[in-house]
Write a protein that holds these residues in place. Structure first.
Motif, PDB file in Angstrom:
ATOM      1  N   GLN A  87       0.799  -1.226   0.000  1.00  0.00           N
ATOM      2  CA  GLN A  87       0.000   0.000   0.000  1.00  0.00           C
ATOM      3  C   GLN A  87       0.833   1.278   0.000  1.00  0.00           C
ATOM      4  O   GLN A  87       0.289   2.364  -0.158  1.00  0.00           O
ATOM      5  CB  GLN A  87      -0.915   0.019   1.240  1.00  0.00           C
ATOM      6  CG  GLN A  87      -1.936  -1.087   1.255  1.00  0.00           C
ATOM      7  CD  GLN A  87      -2.644  -1.182   2.594  1.00  0.00           C
ATOM      8  OE1 GLN A  87      -2.397  -0.414   3.515  1.00  0.00           O
ATOM      9  NE2 GLN A  87      -3.543  -2.143   2.706  1.00  0.00           N
ATOM     10  N   ASP A  88       2.138   1.178   0.163  1.00  0.00           N
ATOM     11  CA  ASP A  88       2.958   2.368   0.357  1.00  0.00           C
ATOM     12  C   ASP A  88       4.109   2.393  -0.650  1.00  0.00           C
ATOM     13  O   ASP A  88       4.961   1.523  -0.630  1.00  0.00           O
ATOM     14  CB  ASP A  88       3.505   2.356   1.790  1.00  0.00           C
ATOM     15  CG  ASP A  88       4.233   3.633   2.140  1.00  0.00           C
ATOM     16  OD1 ASP A  88       5.224   3.961   1.457  1.00  0.00           O
ATOM     17  OD2 ASP A  88       3.827   4.282   3.113  1.00  0.00           O
ATOM     18  N   PRO A  89       4.138   3.403  -1.541  1.00  0.00           N
ATOM     19  CA  PRO A  89       5.185   3.451  -2.565  1.00  0.00           C
ATOM     20  C   PRO A  89       6.611   3.462  -1.990  1.00  0.00           C
ATOM     21  O   PRO A  89       7.495   2.785  -2.505  1.00  0.00           O
ATOM     22  CB  PRO A  89       4.902   4.756  -3.316  1.00  0.00           C
ATOM     23  CG  PRO A  89       3.478   5.064  -3.035  1.00  0.00           C
ATOM     24  CD  PRO A  89       3.172   4.495  -1.687  1.00  0.00           C
ATOM     25  N   ALA A  90       6.834   4.212  -0.924  1.00  0.00           N
ATOM     26  CA  ALA A  90       8.177   4.262  -0.337  1.00  0.00           C
ATOM     27  C   ALA A  90       8.562   2.896   0.233  1.00  0.00           C
ATOM     28  O   ALA A  90       9.711   2.462   0.104  1.00  0.00           O
ATOM     29  CB  ALA A  90       8.239   5.328   0.746  1.00  0.00           C
ATOM     30  N   ARG A  97      14.616  -2.663  -3.040  1.00  0.00           N
ATOM     31  CA  ARG A  97      16.063  -2.555  -2.762  1.00  0.00           C
ATOM     32  C   ARG A  97      16.535  -3.717  -1.904  1.00  0.00           C
ATOM     33  O   ARG A  97      17.599  -4.293  -2.133  1.00  0.00           O
ATOM     34  CB  ARG A  97      16.374  -1.225  -2.067  1.00  0.00           C
ATOM     35  CG  ARG A  97      16.319  -0.022  -3.001  1.00  0.00           C
ATOM     36  CD  ARG A  97      16.874   1.241  -2.340  1.00  0.00           C
ATOM     37  NE  ARG A  97      16.185   1.610  -1.109  1.00  0.00           N
ATOM     38  CZ  ARG A  97      15.063   2.338  -1.056  1.00  0.00           C
ATOM     39  NH1 ARG A  97      14.500   2.789  -2.165  1.00  0.00           N
ATOM     40  NH2 ARG A  97      14.505   2.631   0.115  1.00  0.00           N
ATOM     41  N   ASN A  98      15.745  -4.093  -0.926  1.00  0.00           N
ATOM     42  CA  ASN A  98      16.089  -5.210  -0.038  1.00  0.00           C
ATOM     43  C   ASN A  98      16.163  -6.515  -0.838  1.00  0.00           C
ATOM     44  O   ASN A  98      17.088  -7.305  -0.674  1.00  0.00           O
ATOM     45  CB  ASN A  98      15.079  -5.320   1.081  1.00  0.00           C
ATOM     46  CG  ASN A  98      15.452  -6.380   2.094  1.00  0.00           C
ATOM     47  OD1 ASN A  98      16.603  -6.470   2.516  1.00  0.00           O
ATOM     48  ND2 ASN A  98      14.497  -7.191   2.493  1.00  0.00           N
ATOM     49  N   ASP A  99      15.187  -6.725  -1.728  1.00  0.00           N
ATOM     50  CA  ASP A  99      15.199  -7.935  -2.555  1.00  0.00           C
ATOM     51  C   ASP A  99      16.436  -7.983  -3.441  1.00  0.00           C
ATOM     52  O   ASP A  99      17.063  -9.028  -3.597  1.00  0.00           O
ATOM     53  CB  ASP A  99      13.940  -8.007  -3.419  1.00  0.00           C
ATOM     54  CG  ASP A  99      12.678  -8.277  -2.610  1.00  0.00           C
ATOM     55  OD1 ASP A  99      12.795  -8.701  -1.446  1.00  0.00           O
ATOM     56  OD2 ASP A  99      11.572  -8.038  -3.159  1.00  0.00           O
ATOM     57  N   GLN A 101      19.320  -6.554  -2.857  1.00  0.00           N
ATOM     58  CA  GLN A 101      20.488  -6.807  -2.012  1.00  0.00           C
ATOM     59  C   GLN A 101      20.612  -8.306  -1.703  1.00  0.00           C
ATOM     60  O   GLN A 101      21.678  -8.873  -1.741  1.00  0.00           O
ATOM     61  CB  GLN A 101      20.384  -6.052  -0.689  1.00  0.00           C
ATOM     62  CG  GLN A 101      20.941  -4.663  -0.737  1.00  0.00           C
ATOM     63  CD  GLN A 101      20.893  -4.024   0.654  1.00  0.00           C
ATOM     64  OE1 GLN A 101      20.036  -4.331   1.454  1.00  0.00           O
ATOM     65  NE2 GLN A 101      21.808  -3.117   0.894  1.00  0.00           N
ATOM     66  N   GLN A 102      19.483  -8.930  -1.372  1.00  0.00           N
ATOM     67  CA  GLN A 102      19.500 -10.348  -1.035  1.00  0.00           C
ATOM     68  C   GLN A 102      19.887 -11.199  -2.253  1.00  0.00           C
ATOM     69  O   GLN A 102      20.574 -12.208  -2.094  1.00  0.00           O
ATOM     70  CB  GLN A 102      18.158 -10.794  -0.472  1.00  0.00           C
ATOM     71  CG  GLN A 102      17.925 -10.262   0.919  1.00  0.00           C
ATOM     72  CD  GLN A 102      16.595 -10.714   1.501  1.00  0.00           C
ATOM     73  OE1 GLN A 102      15.832 -11.424   0.871  1.00  0.00           O
ATOM     74  NE2 GLN A 102      16.328 -10.292   2.728  1.00  0.00           N
ATOM     75  N   GLU A 103      19.469 -10.803  -3.441  1.00  0.00           N
ATOM     76  CA  GLU A 103      19.847 -11.542  -4.648  1.00  0.00           C
ATOM     77  C   GLU A 103      21.340 -11.424  -4.899  1.00  0.00           C
ATOM     78  O   GLU A 103      21.966 -12.356  -5.412  1.00  0.00           O
ATOM     79  CB  GLU A 103      19.065 -11.032  -5.847  1.00  0.00           C
ATOM     80  CG  GLU A 103      17.604 -11.413  -5.835  1.00  0.00           C
ATOM     81  CD  GLU A 103      16.812 -10.762  -6.973  1.00  0.00           C
ATOM     82  OE1 GLU A 103      17.439 -10.134  -7.848  1.00  0.00           O
ATOM     83  OE2 GLU A 103      15.583 -10.876  -6.958  1.00  0.00           O
ATOM     84  N   GLY A 104      21.923 -10.282  -4.559  1.00  0.00           N
ATOM     85  CA  GLY A 104      23.351 -10.047  -4.791  1.00  0.00           C
ATOM     86  C   GLY A 104      24.263 -10.761  -3.811  1.00  0.00           C
ATOM     87  O   GLY A 104      25.453 -10.852  -4.003  1.00  0.00           O
ATOM     88  N   GLU A 105      23.714 -11.286  -2.731  1.00  0.00           N
ATOM     89  CA  GLU A 105      24.543 -11.942  -1.707  1.00  0.00           C
ATOM     90  C   GLU A 105      24.882 -13.360  -2.077  1.00  0.00           C
ATOM     91  O   GLU A 105      24.334 -14.069  -2.761  1.00  0.00           O
ATOM     92  CB  GLU A 105      23.825 -11.928  -0.345  1.00  0.00           C
ATOM     93  CG  GLU A 105      23.688 -10.544   0.212  1.00  0.00           C
ATOM     94  CD  GLU A 105      22.905 -10.513   1.514  1.00  0.00           C
ATOM     95  OE1 GLU A 105      22.425 -11.548   1.985  1.00  0.00           O
ATOM     96  OE2 GLU A 105      22.764  -9.414   2.057  1.00  0.00           O
TER      97      GLU A 105
END
Length: 105
Positions: A87-90, A97-99, A101-105
């Motif tokens: 429900q919240d764009p931010a 961004r979190n997803d 980062q997790q893919e890059g680990e």
């Protein structure tokens, strides 16, 4: 009602709060409260020094006779967070961004 001196004398004999409670006819959590002035439910927070000065044991919630449960997560909470993020764009951008980062680990 037992006094702090009575509780202290029994503690000095090396008795556990549960045994003191049986002898005095009160719950172990109440033994802790009388002996230390601190509730066993953990509602008061003290520094290490204050705990030592008051004679407060580290973990005493078990003295209340209720199971101690500290779940690390609940699916209902995760579902609520997912709905809020949606429900919240931010929040969606932060999740993206979190997803990444997790893919890059």
């Amino acid at each position: 009602m037992p006094t702090r001196d009575q509780v202290a004398a029994l503690l000095a004999q090396g008795l556990a709060p549960e045994e003191i409670g049986r002898r005095l006819g009160i719950p172990a959590g109440q033994v802790h409260l009388i002996g230390t002035g601190v509730p066993a439910d953990g509602s008061d927070a003290f520094t290490s020094r204050e705990r030592d000065e008051r004679g407060v044991l580290g973990a005493v919630q078990h003295l209340l006779g209720v199971p101690v449960r500290n779940p690390t997560s609940r699916e209902a909470v995760h579902d609520w967070i997912r709905r809020r993020v949606a429900q919240d764009p931010a929040m969606r951008a932060a999740q993206h961004r979190n997803d990444e980062q997790q893919e890059g680990e």
